[in-house]
Design an enzyme around this catalytic site. Structure first.
Site, PDB file in Angstrom:
ATOM      1  N   CYS A  94       0.817  -1.227   0.000  1.00  0.00           N
ATOM      2  CA  CYS A  94       0.000   0.000   0.000  1.00  0.00           C
ATOM      3  C   CYS A  94       0.851   1.279   0.000  1.00  0.00           C
ATOM      4  O   CYS A  94       1.454   1.591  -1.014  1.00  0.00           O
ATOM      5  CB  CYS A  94      -1.007  -0.037   1.139  1.00  0.00           C
ATOM      6  SG  CYS A  94      -2.403   1.056   0.836  1.00  0.00           S
ATOM      7  N   HIS A 192      -3.367  -5.317   2.400  1.00  0.00           N
ATOM      8  CA  HIS A 192      -3.036  -5.546   3.797  1.00  0.00           C
ATOM      9  C   HIS A 192      -3.693  -6.878   4.165  1.00  0.00           C
ATOM     10  O   HIS A 192      -4.264  -7.564   3.332  1.00  0.00           O
ATOM     11  CB  HIS A 192      -3.652  -4.452   4.671  1.00  0.00           C
ATOM     12  CG  HIS A 192      -3.225  -3.061   4.332  1.00  0.00           C
ATOM     13  ND1 HIS A 192      -2.044  -2.529   4.763  1.00  0.00           N
ATOM     14  CD2 HIS A 192      -3.846  -2.090   3.628  1.00  0.00           C
ATOM     15  CE1 HIS A 192      -1.954  -1.269   4.345  1.00  0.00           C
ATOM     16  NE2 HIS A 192      -3.027  -0.980   3.649  1.00  0.00           N
TER      17      HIS A 192
END
Ligand code: GLN
Length: 242
Positions: A94, A192
């Site tokens: 990310c 994630h």
């Protein structure tokens, strides 16, 4: 055998949604097989010896943290570029993934990237949030995770994504159906989860590449992943994929 050296870059700032669990999964999966392993945490202002790194991990962070860490990150730009060019294994998630490109434009402000991958990220309207699932050639099972990003990433032409989105997953930008990047021994992703405990095949892919690069055997003894695989299956089927 010399220990597999896992370097966790800026753990104090880039560590969202349990991203540090990726480092724990890598460590445990080595230990369970009797592969010696060590974890080095490199904070802001710390020197870092990439010559002895086997796996580098960069986690996610909010825009605010990315702005705080950007100068320290650029301080390692040349070293990280040559580490990756030399086949170094790198996982970035990310906010960390966004740093791999040319830049991340967040409205008025812009964060310079490491320029390791031909890609660019621009913050868009609203956030792309939700449980996610993708298919990728580095895992025979679907890769599951959780995404929450305002940035939209576009890969340059010819840059290989990590995979293709399945179900309602947004991926790199919510438009082109691509997720992450996979270039040599570098994997970048919006997922994630943390990613690796949920997707043991991805963890083993990275460990095997690190061992292979050192000239050690990359034949990994199988582990009992029944619980992890069942959790993965439940999430993939909840997302309508299985
Ligand atoms: N700040 C970045 C974004 O919102 C990355 C967020 C994250 O790491 N989850 O796009």
């Amino acid at each position: 055998m010399k220990p597999v050296n896992i370097v966790h870059l800026f753990p104090e700032l880039l560590n969202l949604y349990g991203d540090g669990g990726n480092v724990m999964a890598l460590r445990r999966r080595c230990e369970w097989r009797g592969i010696p392993v060590q974890v080095s945490e490199v904070g802001m202002g710390d020197a870092m010896d990439f010559a002895h790194a086997d796996i580098v991990f960069i986690g996610g962070g909010a825009d605010r943290e990315q702005l705080i860490v950007k100068d320290a990150m650029m301080g390692h730009k040349a070293e990280l570029q040559s580490y990756v060019a030399d086949g170094g294994v790198l996982l970035a998630v990310c906010g960390g993934y966004q740093f791999l490109g040319h830049r991340y434009v967040m409205g008025e402000e812009s964060v310079e990237g490491l320029g390791i991958v031909d890609m660019e990220t621009v913050r868009g309207e609203g956030r792309l949030i939700g449980n996610a699932v993708i298919e990728s050639d580095i895992a025979s099972m679907p890769i599951v995770g959780f995404e929450n990003h305002g940035g939209r990433t576009t890969l340059g032409s010819g840059v290989k994504p990590l995979g293709r989105v399945l179900g309602a997953t947004h991926g790199n930008n919510g438009e082109d159906g691509l997720e992450g990047v996979h270039q040599g021994n570098l994997v970048g992703t919006y997922l994630h989860g943390p990613l690796l405990p949920k997707n043991p095949q991805v963890a083993d892919y990275l460990i095997a590449r690190a061992l292979e690069r050192r000239g050690d055997s990359c034949e990994l003894a199988p582990l009992d992943d029944a619980v992890e695989n069942e959790a993965n299956r439940v999430m993939a089927s909840r997302l309508g994929v299985l």
